[in-house]
Design an enzyme around this catalytic site. Structure first.
Site, PDB file in Angstrom:
ATOM      1  N   ASP A 116       0.780  -1.230   0.000  1.00 18.14           N
ATOM      2  CA  ASP A 116       0.000   0.000   0.000  1.00 18.14           C
ATOM      3  C   ASP A 116       0.816   1.287   0.000  1.00 18.14           C
ATOM      4  O   ASP A 116       0.238   2.377   0.085  1.00 18.14           O
ATOM      5  CB  ASP A 116      -0.945   0.011   1.217  1.00 18.14           C
ATOM      6  CG  ASP A 116      -2.058  -1.001   1.082  1.00 18.14           C
ATOM      7  OD1 ASP A 116      -2.694  -1.027   0.015  1.00 18.14           O
ATOM      8  OD2 ASP A 116      -2.297  -1.767   2.036  1.00 18.14           O
ATOM      9  N   ASP A 178      -5.830  -4.401  -6.371  1.00 19.87           N
ATOM     10  CA  ASP A 178      -5.596  -3.068  -5.817  1.00 19.87           C
ATOM     11  C   ASP A 178      -4.171  -2.588  -6.076  1.00 19.87           C
ATOM     12  O   ASP A 178      -3.903  -1.379  -6.204  1.00 19.87           O
ATOM     13  CB  ASP A 178      -5.832  -3.048  -4.304  1.00 19.87           C
ATOM     14  CG  ASP A 178      -7.038  -3.834  -3.837  1.00 19.87           C
ATOM     15  OD1 ASP A 178      -7.315  -4.901  -4.417  1.00 19.87           O
ATOM     16  OD2 ASP A 178      -7.701  -3.408  -2.875  1.00 19.87           O
TER      17      ASP A 178
END
Length: 414
Positions: A116, A178
């Site tokens: 992330d 993602d």
């Protein structure tokens, strides 16, 4: 008397429908950006003295739940602040954006704990560098890119998403859709001193994901698990969708946004072609109001919660995709659908308004885990304001990534 009540009832219904139509028809981009400014001011008014990041607001609550810099969503709040600065030119937002971006600096200096970093460091420092040219911001996201690169497995050709899932779920090398969004930081870092290897890594990740993470109809699997030694695909599963074979709405949105961005950075037509393919399956299955339910294949779908975050990020991706589309009718369709999504998100059905200080209601974070269902979530707000700014620039004939504001800043009032 009964007839009068019935007439009054239907008159009210007709008036409401008429108002909602007008609300959509007369879509004012600046009015909705001004709304974002007003809501963000409400959030600033309740920020704690210690540095913390707003993440979500539960249904019926007016209070943000705050998280620390390590949370995967930590880059979206400073990113929103940078977008507010871009829209207003007001140095107040620049100062706040700088403050909350710098809060995340330690993430670039330590070992990567998951994929992330792109969400965290590029939404914050990447936007800051785009708007200010501050070399410090560039150095930080280039360092973060180097940190992220350590999760790359050359055998598999992708970046490891969740190191913690190797033992917890027996997913040796796992990659989630993602992760496509994090490639933008690698591309930008490669142009700013990070080296060609980061570019090559991002391209390879996009290619391998394109080959292994999609079904025959171009809908996306959430997770693909690879063998760490051979790099071979072991299986494709879900973590946040309804089932392994269902089309999780936000996951398909990540694919649309991600492959559009990869085409921008590479100009390789295979990525543009694929962006069209993953977009078609999403648009073909949308409900009439253009806001998806959290998963396209969940049973009794009309009784399921929506996901405003999926709509917001897809709208933003579609606006960019429309600018690369040679087929004028298809480009027009993309832009029309994106604007339709934003119009619906900008109605009273989806705006937080006086309910809470977020921008939007009705996002779904992790339904299978019973987490953030029908919440206001910070990344929905981020992609909503990003899409509004992109639409504003496009309608003004401006480049989507050139700063919007004039060179002269508005000074902070004392």
């Amino acid at each position: 008397m009964k007839i009068t009540k019935k007439i009054l009832f239907f008159a009210v219904i007709i008036a409401m429908v008429s108002f909602q139509r007008d609300e959509k028809k007369n879509f004012d981009i600046d009015k909705n950006l001004d709304y974002c400014v007003a809501q963000a001011n409400k959030t600033l008014a309740v920020m704690p003295d210690t540095l913390a990041i707003p993440r979500n607001i539960a249904p019926g609550s007016k209070q943000w739940r705050f998280v620390g810099y390590e949370d995967w969503t930590s880059g979206f709040w400073p990113g929103i602040l940078w977008y507010l600065y871009e829209y207003t030119g007001d140095v107040k937002w620049k100062e706040k954006a700088d403050k909350y971006s710098r809060f995340l600096t330690p993430l670039a200096m330590r070992t990567a704990t998951d994929h992330d970093l792109g969400f965290q460091m590029y939404c914050s420092f990447g936007n800051g560098y785009r708007l200010t040219g501050n070399k410090e911001y560039k150095d930080i996201f280039v360092k973060a890119s180097d940190t992220l690169s350590k999760l790359y497995n050359p055998k598999a050709g992708t970046i490891l998403s969740w190191p913690g899932m190797r033992e917890k779920m027996n997913w040796p090398h796992n990659t989630i859709i993602d992760n496509m969004i994090n490639l933008e930081m690698l591309f930008e870092a490669s142009k700013n001193g990070g080296g060609k290897s980061l570019y090559n890594m991002a391209v390879k990740h996009a290619e391998v994901t394109m080959e292994n993470q999609f079904r025959a109809d171009n809908s996306v699997y959430h997770v693909v698990v690879y063998d760490t030694v051979t790099g071979k695909k072991i299986k494709a599963v879900t973590h946040q969708g309804y089932s392994d074979e269902s089309m999780w709405a936000r996951g398909q949105g990540w694919a649309i946004y991600g492959y559009t961005m990869v085409y921008r950075e590479t100009k390789d037509p295979k990525f543009l072609d694929f962006a069209h393919k993953v977009t078609k399956v999403y648009l073909d299955r949308l409900p009439k109001d253009l806001i998806p339910y959290w998963d396209f294949d969940v049973p009794n779908i009309t009784k399921e919660p929506r996901d405003a975050s999926a709509a917001a990020l897809t709208a933003s991706g579609l606006i960019e995709l429309s600018t690369y589309t040679a087929d004028k009718e298809l480009a027009k369709e993309y832009l029309s659908k994106a604007e339709g999504m934003l119009k619906e998100l900008s109605t009273k059905r989806y705006k937080s308004g006086n309910k809470n200080p977020a921008f939007l209601l009705h996002s779904t974070g992790h339904y299978p885990n019973k987490s953030e269902i029908d919440y206001s979530i910070i990344y929905a707000d981020y992609y909503y304001i990003e899409a509004l700014l992109r639409l504003k620039k496009l309608k003004a004939g401006k480049d989507l990534f050139t700063p919007l504001f004039p060179a002269k800043e508005i000074t902070l009032k004392k």
